[in-house]
Design a protein around this motif. Structure first.
Motif, PDB file in Angstrom:
ATOM      1  N   MET A   1      15.843  -1.193-101.870  1.00 34.35           N
ATOM      2  CA  MET A   1      16.598  -0.043-102.377  1.00 34.35           C
ATOM      3  C   MET A   1      17.965  -0.517-102.881  1.00 34.35           C
ATOM      4  N   ASN A   2      18.483   0.201-103.825  1.00 35.80           N
ATOM      5  CA  ASN A   2      19.846  -0.059-104.283  1.00 35.80           C
ATOM      6  C   ASN A   2      20.409   1.234-104.854  1.00 35.80           C
ATOM      7  N   ARG A   3      20.227   2.315-104.090  1.00 27.94           N
ATOM      8  CA  ARG A   3      20.617   3.625-104.580  1.00 27.94           C
ATOM      9  C   ARG A   3      22.028   3.983-104.125  1.00 27.94           C
ATOM     10  N   SER A   4      22.607   4.961-104.800  1.00 27.13           N
ATOM     11  CA  SER A   4      23.881   5.527-104.391  1.00 27.13           C
ATOM     12  C   SER A   4      23.593   6.713-103.474  1.00 27.13           C
ATOM     13  N   VAL A   5      24.051   6.606-102.225  1.00 22.20           N
ATOM     14  CA  VAL A   5      23.760   7.611-101.200  1.00 22.20           C
ATOM     15  C   VAL A   5      25.063   8.226-100.720  1.00 22.20           C
ATOM     16  N   PHE A   6      25.070   9.542-100.540  1.00 17.63           N
ATOM     17  CA  PHE A   6      26.261  10.239-100.058  1.00 17.63           C
ATOM     18  C   PHE A   6      25.866  11.088 -98.854  1.00 17.63           C
ATOM     19  N   VAL A   7      26.591  10.901 -97.747  1.00 16.04           N
ATOM     20  CA  VAL A   7      26.289  11.596 -96.493  1.00 16.04           C
ATOM     21  C   VAL A   7      27.524  12.377 -96.058  1.00 16.04           C
ATOM     22  N   THR A   8      27.388  13.679 -95.886  1.00 16.65           N
ATOM     23  CA  THR A   8      28.504  14.455 -95.337  1.00 16.65           C
ATOM     24  C   THR A   8      28.401  14.455 -93.821  1.00 16.65           C
ATOM     25  N   GLY A   9      29.554  14.518 -93.159  1.00 23.88           N
ATOM     26  CA  GLY A   9      29.565  14.432 -91.699  1.00 23.88           C
ATOM     27  C   GLY A   9      29.031  13.093 -91.229  1.00 23.88           C
ATOM     28  N   GLY A  10      29.448  12.034 -91.916  1.00 23.31           N
ATOM     29  CA  GLY A  10      28.858  10.719 -91.668  1.00 23.31           C
ATOM     30  C   GLY A  10      29.644   9.804 -90.759  1.00 23.31           C
ATOM     31  N   SER A  11      30.614  10.324 -90.027  1.00 25.33           N
ATOM     32  CA  SER A  11      31.445   9.443 -89.209  1.00 25.33           C
ATOM     33  C   SER A  11      30.962   9.302 -87.769  1.00 25.33           C
ATOM     34  N   ARG A  12      29.956  10.098 -87.361  1.00 22.63           N
ATOM     35  CA  ARG A  12      29.461  10.015 -85.987  1.00 22.63           C
ATOM     36  C   ARG A  12      28.072  10.637 -85.915  1.00 22.63           C
ATOM     37  N   GLY A  13      27.437  10.464 -84.773  1.00 22.43           N
ATOM     38  CA  GLY A  13      26.169  11.127 -84.497  1.00 22.43           C
ATOM     39  C   GLY A  13      25.079  10.815 -85.509  1.00 22.43           C
ATOM     40  N   ILE A  14      24.311  11.841 -85.836  1.00 24.38           N
ATOM     41  CA  ILE A  14      23.186  11.677 -86.748  1.00 24.38           C
ATOM     42  C   ILE A  14      23.656  11.191 -88.113  1.00 24.38           C
ATOM     43  N   GLY A  15      24.750  11.737 -88.613  1.00 27.34           N
ATOM     44  CA  GLY A  15      25.235  11.347 -89.935  1.00 27.34           C
ATOM     45  C   GLY A  15      25.557   9.868 -90.025  1.00 27.34           C
ATOM     46  N   LEU A  16      26.226   9.338 -89.022  1.00 28.06           N
ATOM     47  CA  LEU A  16      26.574   7.915 -89.022  1.00 28.06           C
ATOM     48  C   LEU A  16      25.322   7.053 -88.918  1.00 28.06           C
ATOM     49  N   ALA A  17      24.383   7.449 -88.065  1.00 30.65           N
ATOM     50  CA  ALA A  17      23.145   6.678 -87.931  1.00 30.65           C
ATOM     51  C   ALA A  17      22.356   6.673 -89.234  1.00 30.65           C
ATOM     52  N   VAL A  18      22.322   7.798 -89.921  1.00 27.43           N
ATOM     53  CA  VAL A  18      21.636   7.878 -91.220  1.00 27.43           C
ATOM     54  C   VAL A  18      22.314   6.962 -92.230  1.00 27.43           C
ATOM     55  N   ALA A  19      23.636   7.031 -92.292  1.00 29.67           N
ATOM     56  CA  ALA A  19      24.375   6.206 -93.251  1.00 29.67           C
ATOM     57  C   ALA A  19      24.113   4.724 -93.009  1.00 29.67           C
ATOM     58  N   ARG A  20      24.149   4.309 -91.757  1.00 23.12           N
ATOM     59  CA  ARG A  20      23.921   2.894 -91.444  1.00 23.12           C
ATOM     60  C   ARG A  20      22.488   2.477 -91.768  1.00 23.12           C
ATOM     61  N   ALA A  21      21.527   3.384 -91.555  1.00 28.73           N
ATOM     62  CA  ALA A  21      20.134   3.056 -91.857  1.00 28.73           C
ATOM     63  C   ALA A  21      19.938   2.836 -93.352  1.00 28.73           C
ATOM     64  N   PHE A  22      20.529   3.687 -94.161  1.00 30.01           N
ATOM     65  CA  PHE A  22      20.428   3.500 -95.606  1.00 30.01           C
ATOM     66  C   PHE A  22      21.096   2.189 -96.036  1.00 30.01           C
ATOM     67  N   ALA A  23      22.251   1.903 -95.449  1.00 32.38           N
ATOM     68  CA  ALA A  23      22.951   0.661 -95.786  1.00 32.38           C
ATOM     69  C   ALA A  23      22.107  -0.559 -95.418  1.00 32.38           C
ATOM     70  N   GLU A  24      21.436  -0.492 -94.272  1.00 32.47           N
ATOM     71  CA  GLU A  24      20.570  -1.596 -93.867  1.00 32.47           C
ATOM     72  C   GLU A  24      19.400  -1.780 -94.832  1.00 32.47           C
ATOM     73  N   ASP A  25      18.984  -0.691 -95.479  1.00 31.97           N
ATOM     74  CA  ASP A  25      17.905  -0.769 -96.463  1.00 31.97           C
ATOM     75  C   ASP A  25      18.371  -1.332 -97.805  1.00 31.97           C
ATOM     76  N   GLY A  26      19.681  -1.552 -97.934  1.00 31.39           N
ATOM     77  CA  GLY A  26      20.217  -2.099 -99.175  1.00 31.39           C
ATOM     78  C   GLY A  26      20.841  -1.080-100.103  1.00 31.39           C
ATOM     79  N   ASP A  27      20.931   0.173 -99.654  1.00 26.33           N
ATOM     80  CA  ASP A  27      21.562   1.199-100.473  1.00 26.33           C
ATOM     81  C   ASP A  27      23.084   1.113-100.391  1.00 26.33           C
ATOM     82  N   LYS A  28      23.740   1.682-101.393  1.00 30.92           N
ATOM     83  CA  LYS A  28      25.206   1.774-101.419  1.00 30.92           C
ATOM     84  C   LYS A  28      25.575   3.145-100.857  1.00 30.92           C
ATOM     85  N   VAL A  29      26.244   3.137 -99.721  1.00 25.87           N
ATOM     86  CA  VAL A  29      26.428   4.371 -98.963  1.00 25.87           C
ATOM     87  C   VAL A  29      27.903   4.758 -98.897  1.00 25.87           C
TER      88      VAL A  29
END
Length: 234
Positions: A1-29
């Motif tokens: 993946m190399n997509r542009s991803v935007f996550v609201t409420g991404g500093s903790r909890g589910i939002g942060l875990a989602v953001a990190r998962a996308f980043a690990e997949d190679g996306d730009k988060v």
């Protein structure tokens, strides 16, 4: 993946875990957060989702850094639990403005570039309690239930441009937000959960990654429960 991803409420909890998962997949988060420091390794943009102008600026910053947003995860949410007769107008409005109006504003801002590109994934975070209701949570349940109507209307507006819109509805997930539940309330909810345990953040993340991935290209307008059976059938 190399997509542009935007996550609201991404500093903790589910939002942060989602953001990190996308980043690990190679996306730009990029994550949107209202307070605190930006998590290491992610582009953090401060914005209050209840302020449309701030959200527009945050999306613009993310797109300048990563290109047009291709995946939006509208996760920002709050609770202000109070019994109905003691709930103030402000407590009701605050929750709806964050959980519902904030999601609407995020989708409106992010889909402008998706429409031009004729592709995109929108994922809204609801809650199983939005379908069941809960004592003291008229504001929260109303805001989370309304996200389904928002999503299904967006499906009709955006579908012919290759944009999918889906809802993930977690049950009781082990996060800071649920840690404040009393033992009695947790026991009550577990009796209503066929799997008889709280879910994990990773279990929610897996569902979101699937809906944003190539295997979900023909899924839109769906409500995906990650709830151990709590609220099933809705």
């Amino acid at each position: 993946m190399n997509r542009s991803v935007f996550v609201t409420g991404g500093s903790r909890g589910i939002g942060l875990a989602v953001a990190r998962a996308f980043a690990e997949d190679g996306d730009k988060v990029a994550i949107c957060h209202r307070s605190g420091a930006s998590p290491e390794g992610l582009l953090g943009v401060k914005a209050d989702v209840t302020q449309a102008a701030e959200l527009e600026d945050a999306l613009r910053t993310a797109e300048e850094a990563h290109g047009p947003v291709e995946v939006l995860v509208a996760n920002a949410g709050i609770t202000q639990d109070t019994p109905l007769l003691r709930m103030t107008d402000a407590a009701f409005d605050n929750v709806l403005r964050t959980n519902l109006t904030g999601a609407f504003a995020a989708v409106r801002a992010a889909t402008r570039s998706m429409l031009r590109e004729r592709r995109g994934r929108v994922i809204l975070l609801s809650s199983a309690l939005g379908f069941l209701g809960a004592p003291g949570q008229t504001n929260y349940a109303a805001s989370k239930a309304a996200l389904v109507g928002l999503a299904r209307s967006l499906v009709w507006e955006l579908g012919d441009r290759g944009i999918t819109v889906n809802v993930v509805a977690p049950g009781i997930i082990a996060t800071d937000m649920t840690a404040s539940l009393s033992d009695r309330r947790m026991e009550d909810v577990m009796r209503m959960t066929p799997l008889a345990r709280p879910g994990t953040v990773d279990e929610v993340v897996h569902a979101i990654r699937f809906l944003a991935g190539p295997g979900a290209s023909y899924i839109t307008g769906a409500v995906v429960p990650v709830s151990g059976g709590l609220g099933m059938g809705h």
